[in-house]
Structure formats: structure tokens, C-alpha cells
Design a protein around this motif. Sequence first.
Motif, mmCIF file in Angstrom:
data_model
loop_
_atom_site.group_PDB
_atom_site.id
_atom_site.type_symbol
_atom_site.label_atom_id
_atom_site.label_comp_id
_atom_site.label_asym_id
_atom_site.label_seq_id
_atom_site.Cartn_x
_atom_site.Cartn_y
_atom_site.Cartn_z
ATOM 1 N N ARG A 92 52.723 35.432 28.753
ATOM 2 C CA ARG A 92 53.600 34.326 28.352
ATOM 3 C C ARG A 92 52.900 32.990 28.520
ATOM 4 N NH1 ARG A 92 58.913 33.766 31.173
ATOM 5 N NH2 ARG A 92 57.816 34.648 32.955
ATOM 6 N N GLY A 93 52.107 32.879 29.574
ATOM 7 C CA GLY A 93 51.374 31.645 29.798
ATOM 8 C C GLY A 93 50.395 31.349 28.685
ATOM 9 N N LYS A 94 49.732 32.382 28.172
ATOM 10 C CA LYS A 94 48.798 32.189 27.058
ATOM 11 C C LYS A 94 49.513 31.645 25.832
ATOM 12 C CE LYS A 94 45.483 35.786 28.404
ATOM 13 N NZ LYS A 94 44.888 37.092 28.023
ATOM 14 N N LEU A 95 50.707 32.159 25.559
ATOM 15 C CA LEU A 95 51.468 31.682 24.408
ATOM 16 C C LEU A 95 51.843 30.214 24.568
ATOM 17 C CD1 LEU A 95 53.820 34.768 23.852
ATOM 18 C CD2 LEU A 95 51.835 34.120 22.481
ATOM 19 N N ILE A 96 52.306 29.848 25.762
ATOM 20 C CA ILE A 96 52.688 28.454 26.014
ATOM 21 C C ILE A 96 51.467 27.546 25.955
ATOM 22 C CG2 ILE A 96 53.631 26.876 27.747
ATOM 23 C CD1 ILE A 96 55.330 29.269 28.750
ATOM 24 N N PHE A 97 50.395 27.953 26.608
ATOM 25 C CA PHE A 97 49.162 27.167 26.628
ATOM 26 C C PHE A 97 48.637 26.926 25.212
ATOM 27 C CE2 PHE A 97 44.498 27.420 26.463
ATOM 28 C CZ PHE A 97 44.141 26.293 27.189
ATOM 29 N N ALA A 98 48.529 27.989 24.425
ATOM 30 C CA ALA A 98 47.949 27.867 23.088
ATOM 31 C C ALA A 98 48.858 27.089 22.146
ATOM 32 C CB ALA A 98 47.669 29.260 22.528
ATOM 33 N N ALA A 99 50.172 27.288 22.269
ATOM 34 C CA ALA A 99 51.086 26.516 21.432
ATOM 35 C C ALA A 99 50.966 25.029 21.744
ATOM 36 C CB ALA A 99 52.522 26.996 21.647
ATOM 37 N N GLY A 100 50.815 24.703 23.024
ATOM 38 C CA GLY A 100 50.612 23.304 23.405
ATOM 39 C C GLY A 100 49.335 22.731 22.815
ATOM 40 N N VAL A 101 48.264 23.530 22.828
ATOM 41 C CA VAL A 101 46.997 23.066 22.246
ATOM 42 C C VAL A 101 47.154 22.821 20.754
ATOM 43 C CG1 VAL A 101 44.602 23.673 21.761
ATOM 44 C CG2 VAL A 101 45.583 24.207 23.994
ATOM 45 N N GLY A 102 47.792 23.756 20.049
ATOM 46 C CA GLY A 102 47.969 23.603 18.608
ATOM 47 C C GLY A 102 48.803 22.395 18.245
ATOM 48 N N LEU A 103 49.893 22.176 18.967
ATOM 49 C CA LEU A 103 50.755 21.022 18.687
ATOM 50 C C LEU A 103 50.046 19.704 18.988
ATOM 51 C CD1 LEU A 103 54.155 22.345 20.103
ATOM 52 C CD2 LEU A 103 53.492 22.133 17.698
ATOM 53 N N LEU A 104 49.392 19.632 20.146
ATOM 54 C CA LEU A 104 48.690 18.398 20.514
ATOM 55 C C LEU A 104 47.529 18.111 19.559
ATOM 56 C CD1 LEU A 104 48.601 18.700 24.416
ATOM 57 C CD2 LEU A 104 49.859 17.009 23.061
ATOM 58 N N ALA A 105 46.806 19.161 19.164
ATOM 59 C CA ALA A 105 45.693 18.960 18.244
ATOM 60 C C ALA A 105 46.182 18.381 16.919
ATOM 61 C CB ALA A 105 44.964 20.283 18.010
ATOM 62 N N TYR A 106 47.297 18.880 16.428
ATOM 63 C CA TYR A 106 47.846 18.353 15.173
ATOM 64 C C TYR A 106 48.291 16.901 15.338
ATOM 65 C CZ TYR A 106 50.768 17.671 11.091
ATOM 66 O OH TYR A 106 51.313 17.171 9.936
ATOM 67 N N ILE A 107 48.973 16.614 16.435
ATOM 68 C CA ILE A 107 49.465 15.253 16.666
ATOM 69 C C ILE A 107 48.305 14.260 16.753
ATOM 70 C CG2 ILE A 107 50.627 13.784 18.365
ATOM 71 C CD1 ILE A 107 52.431 16.216 18.983
ATOM 72 N N ILE A 108 47.240 14.641 17.460
ATOM 73 C CA ILE A 108 46.085 13.756 17.578
ATOM 74 C C ILE A 108 45.391 13.597 16.228
ATOM 75 C CG2 ILE A 108 43.820 13.449 18.674
ATOM 76 C CD1 ILE A 108 44.972 14.963 21.104
ATOM 77 N N ARG A 109 45.270 14.688 15.483
ATOM 78 C CA ARG A 109 44.669 14.623 14.149
ATOM 79 C C ARG A 109 45.395 13.625 13.256
ATOM 80 N NH1 ARG A 109 43.629 20.629 11.585
ATOM 81 N NH2 ARG A 109 41.716 21.173 12.738
ATOM 82 N N VAL A 110 46.714 13.749 13.216
ATOM 83 C CA VAL A 110 47.498 13.003 12.230
ATOM 84 C C VAL A 110 47.842 11.599 12.709
ATOM 85 C CG1 VAL A 110 49.673 12.999 10.941
ATOM 86 C CG2 VAL A 110 48.430 15.137 11.290
ATOM 87 N N PHE A 111 48.196 11.458 13.977
ATOM 88 C CA PHE A 111 48.683 10.171 14.460
ATOM 89 C C PHE A 111 47.719 9.469 15.410
ATOM 90 C CE2 PHE A 111 52.382 12.967 13.723
ATOM 91 C CZ PHE A 111 53.002 12.248 12.708
ATOM 92 N N GLY A 112 46.673 10.160 15.858
ATOM 93 C CA GLY A 112 45.740 9.572 16.811
ATOM 94 C C GLY A 112 44.563 8.903 16.137
#
Length: 329
Positions: free
Chosen positions: A275-295
Motif C-alpha cells: 500500500r505504501g508503494k501505491l501511495i508513494f508512487a501516486a504522490g510522485v506522479g501527481l507532483l511531477a505533473y504539477i511541477i511540469r505544468v505549473f512550476g
Amino acid sequence: MEFSTSPYLLKDTSVRRVMTQVLLALVPGIVAYALLIGPGILAQIAIATLTALAAEAAMLRLRDKPLALFLGDGSAVVTAWLVAITFPPVAPWWLTVVGVLFAIVVAKHLYGGLGQNPFNPAMIAFAVCIVSFPALMSQWPGPGSHLAPAQQLDWIFGLAPRLDGMTSATPLDALKTALRADEGHSGPLPFLAGNAQAVIALCYLAGGLFLVWRKIITWHIPTAFLGAMGLLAGLLWLWQPAGFANPVFHLLGGGAMLGAFFIATDPVSGATTPRGKLIFAAGVGLLAYIIRVFGGYPDGIAFAVLIMNICVPLIDMYTQPKVFGMKDQ
């Protein structure tokens, strides 16, 4: 349920065996990189590998550790290859050396060596260098530049002046500039049409699936990473197609595939429970997109991974499975 014979032992797996298979999985992407963008990446890999092995040997000597055992496990070489792949292929040689030294010496050995580092060493190297040398870390061969192998080597080793017309922004940079200029983004893959980056991403996908098949990594992190990034990208694209790129662009652009299968899956700095892997990776994917688009950076995978590395102890603590025979207090 019947078992054949005893003893029932798990298959022997060594660090060297794991790292060797990770290197093999990277080969298709590197070959595509060299063919489609240029052989400069091979020179960068050679520089990074030699630097990593020298730095590893020096730190092992200082720490009074056996050289042959740790130099032969392949972990330093994997870090070197990841640094080289994530840096521009025509970056000056000393920039690659600085990144690798920071990854091996600071991010790895100053924290205690293999298995002790809380942060992904390759992403530490990328983050340090893009903050310290943003101009050099943004120099990529432009589309249609067709740099000859000799010219790429001249740039890498400082034997020829760098021409601004021969370098350009990445597709992610180009997209961000176009959207800010209100030029829109229509069609399924306008920025990826004829783009070598998409082909390279598919090669990394093939290598990553090989690692899943060989059970070197599990499905949790790549699935959650790509799923979260694709879901957010898809929702925003459906909401405003002219203002946001479609999800396929984000999944095949930048370092998404490399990050999903080869970087976020680092067993030392990532989460360890299912479960931790799912949470960790989902956080990475969301943050990476946010930084790409808005950062302010073209690709946010390095910073997303490092941010989620900080969260790993908390994630693991709250996702530990119940101990057999124990009940909640």
C-alpha cells in the motif's frame, strides 16, 4: 495444497544480480537514445561510469570497506547510468562528473553507503545541477540539428564553442511556452509527431516490463505513478483541451517512463509496503505533473521523487500490515 519437496527456500538474489538486470533493462532505451539523438549519450555514460567507480573506490577506502565486494555489486554503475541519461547528452563533461560525485559521495556514502541513503542519489544529482547550472542543464540538441558524432564529442569535451541555434528546449518546455503564448494544443500528439523522445520512452517501458517480469520490481509503483499522472493530465485535458496537453503526451514525454520503472522503484529510498508503494508512487506522479505544468522546471520528476522520499518513513509507518496473531490496541 501440496508442495513437491523440501526445503522451501526463497530464490537466492544478490545485489549484483539485481543491478545487472536493471542495467540490461536500460539498454534498449540507451540504444534508441544513441540512434535517434546521437552517440553523445554513450560518452556521457562512459564518463559517469568511470567517475562513479573512482568515487566509490575512494569512499570505500576512506570507510575501510572491502573494495572488490562493493565495487562489484553494480549499484554505483546503475547510479552513473541514471545520471548520464537524465542529463543533456551534450552537457560538458565536468557537469556530468559533478553530478555523479554528488550522487556517490554526498547522497550515498555520507549517509552510510548502499542501503542507508534516504534520498535517490541520481535525483539528488539532477536537482543540485539543474539548480546550480540551469542554462547548461537546458541545452538539448534541437530538432533537425543532426549533430555529427564528432561535433557532439567536441561539445562534451569543450573543444568547440556551443551554438545557441543547435540547442533547444525539450518538448515539455516547448509545450509550456506554447500554452503560455495561448497557441493552444490540439490534436492527439502534435508535439510528439516524429519526436524521438516518444520512441525512447517506449523502449524504457519495454525495459521496465522486463524488470516486472523478472520480479526485480513489482507492479505497484509503475502503475500508481503512471496512473496518477495520466488521470490528472486526462481530467485537465478534458476540462480544457486548449490549455492542457493530453495524457499520452505526458506519459511518453520527458522522463515519465524512466521515472516510473527505474527511479521511483529504488528499493532503498522508496516505500516498502504494498500500500505504501501505491501511495508513494501516486504522490510522485501527481507532483511531477504539477511541477511540469505549473512550476518553473520542464520536468518535475526529480523534485517529486525527493519530496516523496521525505514522506517514506511516515508512509511505511501507517501502511505496515498487521502482525499475525496481534490485535489492535
